[in-house]
Design a protein around this motif. Sequence first.
Motif, PDB file in Angstrom:
ATOM      1  N   TYR A 163       0.663  -1.055   0.159  1.00 37.18           N
ATOM      2  CA  TYR A 163       0.058  -0.030  -0.035  1.00 37.18           C
ATOM      3  C   TYR A 163       0.921   1.357   0.003  1.00 37.18           C
ATOM      4  CZ  TYR A 163       0.895  -0.922   4.905  1.00 37.18           C
ATOM      5  OH  TYR A 163       1.473  -0.925   6.109  1.00 37.18           O
ATOM      6  N   ASN A 164       2.056   1.185  -0.212  1.00 33.96           N
ATOM      7  CA  ASN A 164       2.857   2.413  -0.099  1.00 33.96           C
ATOM      8  C   ASN A 164       4.215   2.113  -0.846  1.00 33.96           C
ATOM      9  OD1 ASN A 164       5.077   1.071   1.624  1.00 33.96           O
ATOM     10  ND2 ASN A 164       3.821   1.985   3.329  1.00 33.96           N
ATOM     11  N   ASP A 165       5.010   3.031  -1.311  1.00 24.78           N
ATOM     12  CA  ASP A 165       6.211   3.171  -2.246  1.00 24.78           C
ATOM     13  C   ASP A 165       7.277   2.242  -1.507  1.00 24.78           C
ATOM     14  OD1 ASP A 165       5.057   4.384  -4.142  1.00 24.78           O
ATOM     15  OD2 ASP A 165       6.087   6.496  -3.718  1.00 24.78           O
ATOM     16  N   GLU A 166       7.278   2.188  -0.250  1.00 23.84           N
ATOM     17  CA  GLU A 166       8.339   1.403   0.575  1.00 23.84           C
ATOM     18  C   GLU A 166       8.091   0.247   0.328  1.00 23.84           C
ATOM     19  OE1 GLU A 166      11.707   0.614   2.205  1.00 23.84           O
ATOM     20  OE2 GLU A 166      11.164   2.586   1.594  1.00 23.84           O
ATOM     21  N   LYS A 167       6.716  -0.391   0.315  1.00 26.86           N
ATOM     22  CA  LYS A 167       6.564  -1.708   0.107  1.00 26.86           C
ATOM     23  C   LYS A 167       6.773  -2.396  -1.209  1.00 26.86           C
ATOM     24  CE  LYS A 167       4.208  -2.974   4.354  1.00 26.86           C
ATOM     25  NZ  LYS A 167       3.050  -3.919   4.979  1.00 26.86           N
ATOM     26  N   LYS A 168       6.306  -1.312  -2.227  1.00 28.55           N
ATOM     27  CA  LYS A 168       6.490  -1.752  -3.596  1.00 28.55           C
ATOM     28  C   LYS A 168       8.017  -1.820  -4.060  1.00 28.55           C
ATOM     29  CE  LYS A 168       2.482   0.971  -4.992  1.00 28.55           C
ATOM     30  NZ  LYS A 168       2.017   2.320  -5.686  1.00 28.55           N
ATOM     31  N   LYS A 169       8.824  -1.103  -3.358  1.00 32.42           N
ATOM     32  CA  LYS A 169      10.256  -1.238  -3.427  1.00 32.42           C
ATOM     33  C   LYS A 169      10.645  -2.493  -2.851  1.00 32.42           C
ATOM     34  CE  LYS A 169      12.758   2.526  -2.808  1.00 32.42           C
ATOM     35  NZ  LYS A 169      13.576   3.670  -2.106  1.00 32.42           N
ATOM     36  N   ILE A 170      10.257  -3.109  -1.761  1.00 26.17           N
ATOM     37  CA  ILE A 170      10.595  -4.035  -1.125  1.00 26.17           C
ATOM     38  C   ILE A 170      10.222  -5.382  -1.993  1.00 26.17           C
ATOM     39  CG2 ILE A 170      10.545  -5.739   0.813  1.00 26.17           C
ATOM     40  CD1 ILE A 170      12.042  -3.178   1.104  1.00 26.17           C
ATOM     41  N   TRP A 171       8.878  -5.405  -2.775  1.00 24.14           N
ATOM     42  CA  TRP A 171       8.339  -6.326  -3.396  1.00 24.14           C
ATOM     43  C   TRP A 171       9.113  -6.600  -4.528  1.00 24.14           C
ATOM     44  CZ3 TRP A 171       5.258 -10.253  -3.946  1.00 24.14           C
ATOM     45  CH2 TRP A 171       4.952 -10.831  -5.258  1.00 24.14           C
ATOM     46  N   LEU A 172       9.747  -5.410  -5.187  1.00 19.55           N
ATOM     47  CA  LEU A 172      10.563  -5.525  -6.596  1.00 19.55           C
ATOM     48  C   LEU A 172      11.822  -6.124  -6.216  1.00 19.55           C
ATOM     49  CD1 LEU A 172       9.839  -1.991  -8.209  1.00 19.55           C
ATOM     50  CD2 LEU A 172       8.935  -4.331  -8.792  1.00 19.55           C
ATOM     51  N   ARG A 173      12.316  -5.739  -5.085  1.00 22.46           N
ATOM     52  CA  ARG A 173      13.490  -6.507  -4.365  1.00 22.46           C
ATOM     53  C   ARG A 173      13.488  -8.049  -4.028  1.00 22.46           C
ATOM     54  NH1 ARG A 173      15.841  -1.927  -0.213  1.00 22.46           N
ATOM     55  NH2 ARG A 173      16.333  -0.406  -1.660  1.00 22.46           N
ATOM     56  N   LEU A 174      12.286  -8.295  -3.595  1.00 21.27           N
ATOM     57  CA  LEU A 174      12.103  -9.763  -3.214  1.00 21.27           C
ATOM     58  C   LEU A 174      11.799 -10.526  -4.495  1.00 21.27           C
ATOM     59  CD1 LEU A 174      11.093 -12.062  -1.877  1.00 21.27           C
ATOM     60  CD2 LEU A 174       8.606 -11.265  -1.708  1.00 21.27           C
ATOM     61  N   VAL A 175      11.023  -9.905  -5.768  1.00 20.74           N
ATOM     62  CA  VAL A 175      11.025 -10.586  -7.073  1.00 20.74           C
ATOM     63  C   VAL A 175      12.379 -10.823  -7.681  1.00 20.74           C
ATOM     64  CG1 VAL A 175      10.251 -10.141  -9.503  1.00 20.74           C
ATOM     65  CG2 VAL A 175       8.666  -9.777  -7.364  1.00 20.74           C
ATOM     66  N   ASP A 176      13.186  -9.618  -7.663  1.00 18.41           N
ATOM     67  CA  ASP A 176      14.518  -9.888  -8.163  1.00 18.41           C
ATOM     68  C   ASP A 176      15.419 -10.765  -7.373  1.00 18.41           C
ATOM     69  OD1 ASP A 176      16.161  -8.794  -9.984  1.00 18.41           O
ATOM     70  OD2 ASP A 176      17.465  -7.825  -8.426  1.00 18.41           O
ATOM     71  N   PHE A 177      15.199 -10.966  -6.183  1.00 20.90           N
ATOM     72  CA  PHE A 177      16.136 -11.823  -5.265  1.00 20.90           C
ATOM     73  C   PHE A 177      15.553 -13.429  -5.752  1.00 20.90           C
ATOM     74  CE2 PHE A 177      15.811 -14.642  -1.532  1.00 20.90           C
ATOM     75  CZ  PHE A 177      17.180 -14.887  -1.373  1.00 20.90           C
ATOM     76  N   LEU A 178      14.174 -13.444  -5.832  1.00 24.41           N
ATOM     77  CA  LEU A 178      13.812 -15.124  -6.062  1.00 24.41           C
ATOM     78  C   LEU A 178      14.257 -15.167  -7.447  1.00 24.41           C
ATOM     79  CD1 LEU A 178      10.303 -14.900  -4.391  1.00 24.41           C
ATOM     80  CD2 LEU A 178      12.419 -15.996  -3.654  1.00 24.41           C
ATOM     81  N   ASP A 179      14.167 -14.486  -8.393  1.00 24.87           N
ATOM     82  CA  ASP A 179      14.534 -14.570  -9.605  1.00 24.87           C
ATOM     83  C   ASP A 179      16.031 -15.217  -9.835  1.00 24.87           C
ATOM     84  OD1 ASP A 179      11.895 -14.408 -10.879  1.00 24.87           O
ATOM     85  OD2 ASP A 179      12.271 -12.435 -11.741  1.00 24.87           O
ATOM     86  N   SER A 180      16.754 -14.567  -9.005  1.00 26.90           N
ATOM     87  CA  SER A 180      18.195 -14.485  -9.099  1.00 26.90           C
ATOM     88  C   SER A 180      18.697 -16.085  -8.373  1.00 26.90           C
ATOM     89  CB  SER A 180      19.083 -13.561  -8.187  1.00 26.90           C
ATOM     90  OG  SER A 180      18.853 -13.808  -6.965  1.00 26.90           O
TER      91      SER A 180
END
Length: 309
Positions: A163-180
């Motif tokens: 629900y906020n930009d900080e969580k969106k940023k963390i979500w993107l980092r999680l996606v990037d982490f899992l993809d790696s």
Amino acid sequence: MNIKTASEKTGLTKKAIKYYENEGLITPLKKCENNYREYSNDDIIKLNLIGALRALDITIVDIKDVVMGRKSLPETLIDTVKKIDESITYLGKSKLIITSLIEKNLTDYRASGEQIRRLRETLELSRDDKKEFISNTLLRIFPGKFGQLFVSIYAPFLSVTIYNDEKKKIWLRLVDFLDSVDEVVYKNTFLVEQINNSDNDNLDELKKALDTQYKYILDYDENTKDNIMINRQIELARSLKESEELKQKFNKGLEDLKQFMKVVGPIQKGFEEYLCILNEDYKKYKDNEIKMLANVNKTVKDKLGFTAN
């Protein structure tokens, strides 16, 4: 009045006035003798309105609806605000993705296209789709029944609300982490072999046990003595003390687990760090788990002279 005077009164260029006329927003009279346009006061009022609305980036189509009386001005303004909000949301997501890519300092443009597309797609996922994405990715990393059990550990906490930009940023980092993370190859791991070779009934029992454990820890109160966990630890400690054979099997299992955790541990640690931020319940679960184990260790030490560890 002629077009020059209309331009002076409205501040619009002659080209703009002619464009609005061609679009059917105004219909000035034409003099029969020379075919020159004659602009009325009503045309000036419309042109001032058109110029003002265009300055707000309201489309010609929407302005025409207002001028032609097909839509009220308040309705048009409300619809425009909705479109602006959508644009702000879209641009905000684009900014987050671009910032994420800048932080990664990408140098190979050939791999960037797929990565950008994936980040955008996952950011647009619904709450349920995000849960499914995480589950499927974990199953890719940990194949077999072990992966199913691994997902069960986190299943109650995979519904994340961003629900906020900080969580969106963390979500993107999680996606990037899992993809790696590459698929984990299990090598001579007794624990994983046992789980992968177990039948579905046993696997379901393990999942039920995990579900009971998560509820227990989530509701844990550190001011209440943890008799269930304490009794389990005391029973285990006494069993190991009384049986040399059981102790050897236990130690072998621990060594096996240590080797396995060298591979799984870093993945699990990275994943949990992101999940603690994205899901408040999981953060509470981990905090309670630490408190509970500290309480168990203290009580077991008081009773047996050594800790559960």
